[in-house]
Write an enzyme that holds these catalytic residues in place. Structure first.
Site, PDB file in Angstrom:
ATOM      1  N   GLU A   1       0.540  -0.825   0.147  1.00  0.00           N
ATOM      2  CA  GLU A   1       0.116   0.138  -0.233  1.00  0.00           C
ATOM      3  C   GLU A   1       0.536   1.272  -0.057  1.00  0.00           C
ATOM      4  OE1 GLU A   1      -3.476  -0.766   2.714  1.00  0.00           O
ATOM      5  OE2 GLU A   1      -4.132   1.492   3.056  1.00  0.00           O
TER       6      GLU A   1
ATOM      7  N   HIS B   1       7.504 -26.595   0.469  1.00  0.00           N
ATOM      8  CA  HIS B   1       6.387 -27.230  -0.397  1.00  0.00           C
ATOM      9  C   HIS B   1       5.696 -26.731  -1.358  1.00  0.00           C
ATOM     10  CE1 HIS B   1       8.769 -29.898   1.573  1.00  0.00           C
ATOM     11  NE2 HIS B   1       9.175 -29.524   2.400  1.00  0.00           N
TER      12      HIS B   1
ATOM     13  N   LYS C   1     -12.770   2.882  -0.932  1.00  0.00           N
ATOM     14  CA  LYS C   1     -14.326   2.995   0.231  1.00  0.00           C
ATOM     15  C   LYS C   1     -15.122   4.132   0.150  1.00  0.00           C
ATOM     16  CE  LYS C   1     -11.611   2.819   3.927  1.00  0.00           C
ATOM     17  NZ  LYS C   1     -10.137   3.241   5.140  1.00  0.00           N
TER      18      LYS C   1
HETATM   19  O1  PA5 Z   1      -2.677   1.818   5.650  1.00  0.00           O
HETATM   20  C1  PA5 Z   1      -4.099   2.088   5.828  1.00  0.00           C
HETATM   21  O2  PA5 Z   1      -4.371   3.750   5.644  1.00  0.00           O
HETATM   22  C2  PA5 Z   1      -5.321   1.710   5.394  1.00  0.00           C
HETATM   23  O3  PA5 Z   1      -5.411   0.326   5.030  1.00  0.00           O
HETATM   24  C3  PA5 Z   1      -6.421   1.480   6.288  1.00  0.00           C
HETATM   25  O4  PA5 Z   1      -6.247   0.905   7.828  1.00  0.00           O
HETATM   26  C4  PA5 Z   1      -7.711   0.510   6.362  1.00  0.00           C
HETATM   27  O5  PA5 Z   1      -8.141   1.240   5.326  1.00  0.00           O
HETATM   28  C5  PA5 Z   1      -8.317   0.809   7.662  1.00  0.00           C
HETATM   29  O6  PA5 Z   1      -8.676   2.146   7.869  1.00  0.00           O
HETATM   30  P1  PA5 Z   1      -9.413   3.065   8.754  1.00  0.00           P
HETATM   31  O7  PA5 Z   1      -8.383   2.437   9.826  1.00  0.00           O
HETATM   32  O8  PA5 Z   1      -9.060   4.354   9.098  1.00  0.00           O
HETATM   33  O9  PA5 Z   1     -10.674   2.272   8.351  1.00  0.00           O
END
Ligand code: PA5
Length: 463
Positions: free
Chosen positions: A291, A320, A433
């Site tokens: 990410e 494996h 989202k």
């Molecule tokens: O790293 C990130 O920003 C995302 O993966 C969030 O952790 C994830 O989308 C969840 O978001 P939130 O903590 O706002 O619910």
């Protein structure tokens, strides 16, 4: 710093033409220096507030430990509702530092609540959770940095309603703990109105960089994990990562080698722990690396489409299933091994059997076996000219886990700085989202819904 780093198999001396040499370090000295300065200058600022997490003040730690102590004593189950960074940090640390069958132990042996980290909205999973927990002694840690994530909000709504019906509103309120951005977001507003115990994530701490904030600490304290030792480990890694000498700074070193590997078409990064307890560290790493580095644009707004696809593997299990591909498939991967020197248990392979063909195993330990298998896989990859490096933990403890998490975060930050991208945003995730909000008819997302409706319909390609 207790962790050790062996990057021999990233170098041409070991793996031949796929590897790197001193000339690569010399040729990129200015880029390394610039990336290092960029990350260092921003420590504790903007989206790099995570750099300060190991230095949490004593009063705030006392508060977390106090609540953790109460949960440890009184909770039968602790359920974490969260997704992405709000779930993977709690999950990977809890799995590393508790018994591998924690939930199946009886209360006396467990000495802590059962733990459930619920990071999906599959209705069957929610039903299954409700089938195994007892509401009368269950507590819920609702974790969402934004306070807006549909998955987490829906889990919260279902449980709060159930708790109120079963236990009454006053008791239900005591069962919810909220970890979110203070002063902002739907969940914060609900928590304030309802009077839930609330912890702050910190405005400049992104989800995937939040494990050492209350996002993780509350759960760890409830499980009896030594959070001060964990932060102390994180601190010593942060100090190692503040060394401008790339050969002495593990995160800068491997971040640079990964960056160079990406430049040579190594578009896949495999994380392969050789310890079951570290299994979910690979999931944590995959989110952090994927990410943070998977970006279309660089900071100058140019299209770059960079990143490495992170893949999780487990040693020896995936020897494996996947190692055939790593050894003989395309030259497109870097494998990071996580090794453990001293396991918490030693199991001897029985030596009084009369099967002579098994002599090589008799009287050995499983510890020796897993270690030999890891070294054998490293060797096989090296022989095939495949890039790999090994991070060794002397043992899996709160302290070394703290070091490892901090190392992963700094490695990601340095790699992102070398790539020239914004490591800390996630426009691709945000888009999904917003589309979810629009599809569920959330007010304010009407234009997004119109945009979705305008996109080409692919009905003709259905079978
Ligand atoms: O790293 C990130 O920003 C995302 O993966 C969030 O952790 C994830 O989308 C969840 O978001 P939130 O903590 O706002 O619910």
């Amino acid at each position: 710093m207790k962790l050790k780093f062996d990057y021999n198999n990233m170098m041409a001396d070991a793996v031949g033409k796929e590897g790197f040499s001193e000339a690569d370090f010399a040729g990129d000295a200015a880029a390394i220096e610039a990336a290092f300065s960029d990350v260092m200058e921003k420590r504790g600022k903007g989206w790099q507030e995570w750099c300060d997490l190991p230095y949490r003040d004593d009063a705030s730690l006392n508060d977390i430990e106090q609540l953790g102590g109460q949960l440890k004593e009184n909770a039968g189950s602790l359920v974490v509702f969260g997704i992405g960074g709000s779930a993977l940090g709690p999950l990977c640390v809890a799995y590393a530092l508790t018994h591998l069958h924690h939930n199946e132990l009886d209360r006396g042996a467990r000495k802590a609540p059962k733990l459930y980290v619920e990071d999906n909205v599959d209705p069957e999973r929610m039903r299954a959770l409700l089938d195994v927990i007892e509401l009368k002694d269950a507590y819920f840690n609702v974790v969402t940095k934004s306070g807006e994530t549909s998955e987490t909000l829906s889990q919260f709504l279902i449980l709060y309603d159930l708790l109120k019906k079963k236990l009454g509103k006053a008791e239900a309120k005591k069962r919810i703990i909220v970890t979110t951005t203070v002063g902002k977001g739907t969940l914060y507003n609900i928590a304030k109105a309802e009077g839930f115990k609330t912890y702050g994530v910190g405005p400049g701490v992104g989800g995937r960089f939040s494990v050492l904030s209350p996002v993780g600490l509350v759960t760890f304290a409830a499980l009896g994990i030594d959070i001060r030792a964990m932060l102390s480990g994180a601190k010593s890694m942060a100090e190692a990562c503040a060394n401008g000498d790339v050969k002495k700074n593990p995160a800068l070193l491997t971040g640079f080698l990964q960056y160079k590997a990406m430049g040579k078409g190594k578009n896949i990064s495999v994380m392969m722990p050789y310890a079951d307890g570290l299994k979910f560290m690979a999931d944590f790493y995959c989110q952090l690396w994927g990410e943070s580095l998977g970006k279309a644009k660089n900071k100058r707004g140019e299209s770059v489409y960079v990143g490495q696809t992170p893949v999780k593997a487990l040693g020896v299990t995936d020897q494996h299933s996947q190692v055939q591909l790593y050894t003989e498939g395309p030259f497109d991967k870097v494998v990071t091994f996580l090794a453990v020197e001293a396991f918490r248990d030693t199991v001897v392979i029985t030596d009084d059997s009369e099967v002579d063909a098994c002599d090589f195993l008799k009287g050995r330990t499983m510890n020796e076996l897993i270690d030999a298998e890891r070294r054998a896989t490293e060797y096989a990859l090296k022989k095939a000219g495949r890039l790999n490096f090994t991070v060794t933990l002397p043992a899996v403890t709160a302290e070394t886990v703290g070091e490892l998490l901090m190392y992963f975060m700094y490695e990601t930050a340095f790699a992102g700085a070398l790539l020239g991208i914004d490591t800390f945003d996630q426009p691709g995730v945000e888009e999904g989202k917003k589309a979810t909000f629009a599809m569920l008819g959330r007010a304010g997302y009407e234009e997004k819904m119109r945009e979705i409706e305008r996109s080409p319909k692919l009905a003709k390609y259905l079978i």
